[in-house]
Design an enzyme around this catalytic site. Structure first.
Site, PDB file in Angstrom:
ATOM      1  N   ASP A   1      68.265 -26.568  39.367  1.00 18.54           N
ATOM      2  CA  ASP A   1      68.554 -25.682  38.243  1.00 18.54           C
ATOM      3  C   ASP A   1      69.835 -26.132  37.546  1.00 18.54           C
ATOM      4  O   ASP A   1      70.714 -26.747  38.169  1.00 18.54           O
ATOM      5  CB  ASP A   1      68.736 -24.242  38.723  1.00 18.54           C
ATOM      6  CG  ASP A   1      67.458 -23.631  39.262  1.00 18.54           C
ATOM      7  OD1 ASP A   1      66.379 -24.163  38.972  1.00 18.54           O
ATOM      8  OD2 ASP A   1      67.553 -22.612  39.987  1.00 18.54           O
ATOM      9  N   ARG A   2      69.957 -25.767  36.298  1.00 18.23           N
ATOM     10  CA  ARG A   2      71.133 -26.137  35.503  1.00 18.23           C
ATOM     11  C   ARG A   2      72.449 -25.761  36.197  1.00 18.23           C
ATOM     12  O   ARG A   2      73.406 -26.537  36.209  1.00 18.23           O
ATOM     13  CB  ARG A   2      71.050 -25.443  34.136  1.00 18.23           C
ATOM     14  CG  ARG A   2      72.257 -25.661  33.237  1.00 18.23           C
ATOM     15  CD  ARG A   2      72.115 -24.850  31.942  1.00 18.23           C
ATOM     16  NE  ARG A   2      73.319 -24.946  31.134  1.00 18.23           N
ATOM     17  CZ  ARG A   2      73.570 -25.925  30.259  1.00 18.23           C
ATOM     18  NH1 ARG A   2      72.689 -26.888  30.093  1.00 18.23           N
ATOM     19  NH2 ARG A   2      74.685 -25.934  29.563  1.00 18.23           N
TER      20      ARG A   2
END
Length: 296
Positions: free
Chosen positions: A134-135
């Site tokens: 995930d970012r």
């Protein structure tokens, strides 16, 4: 581009069976078989039905992949933990997406890897992200430099034989020192959030409590499946959402993101047959928050 293995078996073996045992997928084998590459035994071109004898070298030759024009080049920093002819292991910072999307089309890990390889003068310019984060999750990512490497590692990914360990800081004091969360995860229509649901895909998360504070627990986590947001969903289900994970009800922090880090990555290199293991130290945000909350 070519890769070579020395067959160490005691009996003759067909090229296809040997390459499948090493990890090669059907698609790549068929592409080479149909003329998009060459099989060589003892450095001589052979038919795909040829058998390899003990101690003979088997070589595959394929054309390099041209760059994908839809993937922009980024010259932003890339922290490379390990590199050889086939692999890159990258330590991803918080705030950088793994692959391009509508909100981040030009500066993701994939863009940065392409820029890195371009600067090296590489012939293969279509890298493949084998693992993604995930970012706002930091830590280790595995990148295949070319499609042969991507194919050779695919079985390990599909069969969950690649070891991926994470460290998370979760809200509250976790009662158990060790546990296994076996709860299916499903999409929520038109939302980024995932949910526990009977009709979801099976998701299995193992964890160990490493350290406890007044209202937090540092946990080591091993994924046995790879569902989107799996760790975040499972710990929210336990009533211990990740600190900083607003999407799943975690308490806010000055860091502004969930405290989740991909700390360890281990896989068997299908080219050298060695086990490769990499670790990444815990980001400062974890220690800072634990010290602050503990009042040290």
């Amino acid at each position: 581009m070519e890769n070579t293995w020395i067959y160490r078996g005691s009996e003759p073996i067909k090229i296809k069976k040997y390459l499948q045992e090493l990890g090669m997928g059907h698609r790549l084998f068929n592409e080479i078989k149909k003329g998009q590459g060459t099989f060589l035994v003892d450095h001589r071109p052979v038919r795909p039905t040829t058998k390899v004898l003990p101690n003979q070298p088997l070589t595959i030759q394929v054309q390099p992949e041209p760059a994908d024009p839809t993937v922009a080049i980024s010259d932003q920093p890339l922290k490379v933990v390990y590199e050889d002819d086939n692999w890159l292991v990258v330590d991803k910072p918080v705030g950088v997406s793994s692959i391009p999307g509508p909100s981040t089309p030009n500066d993701t890990i994939l863009n940065r890897v392409k820029g890195y390889l371009t600067a090296q003068g590489a012939e293969d310019l279509q890298p493949h992200l084998i693992t993604r984060l995930d970012r706002d999750t930091s830590g280790l990512l595995l990148v295949a430099k070319h499609h042969v490497a991507s194919s050779m590692i695919s079985q390990q990914v599909q069969q969950h034989r690649m070891l991926k360990e994470y460290t998370a800081l979760i809200a509250g004091r976790l009662a158990d020192d060790h546990g296994l969360i076996d709860q299916p995860i499903a999409r929520r229509p038109d939302q980024a959030q995932r949910v526990i649901a009977e009709d979801g895909q099976r998701a299995l998360t193992e964890y160990w409590a490493e350290k406890r504070g007044t209202d937090w627990t540092l946990v080591r986590i091993q994924l046995h499946t790879g569902r989107t947001h799996q760790i975040r969903v499972h710990f929210a289900y336990l009533g211990h959402p990740l600190i900083g994970d607003a999407l799943y009800g975690g308490p806010a922090t000055a860091a502004g993101h969930q405290l989740l880090h991909a700390a360890k990555l281990s896989f068997k290199d299908p080219f050298t047959l060695r086990q490769l293991t990499f670790t990444s130290p815990l980001p400062a945000a974890f220690e800072e928050l634990m010290e602050k909350v503990s009042g040290k």
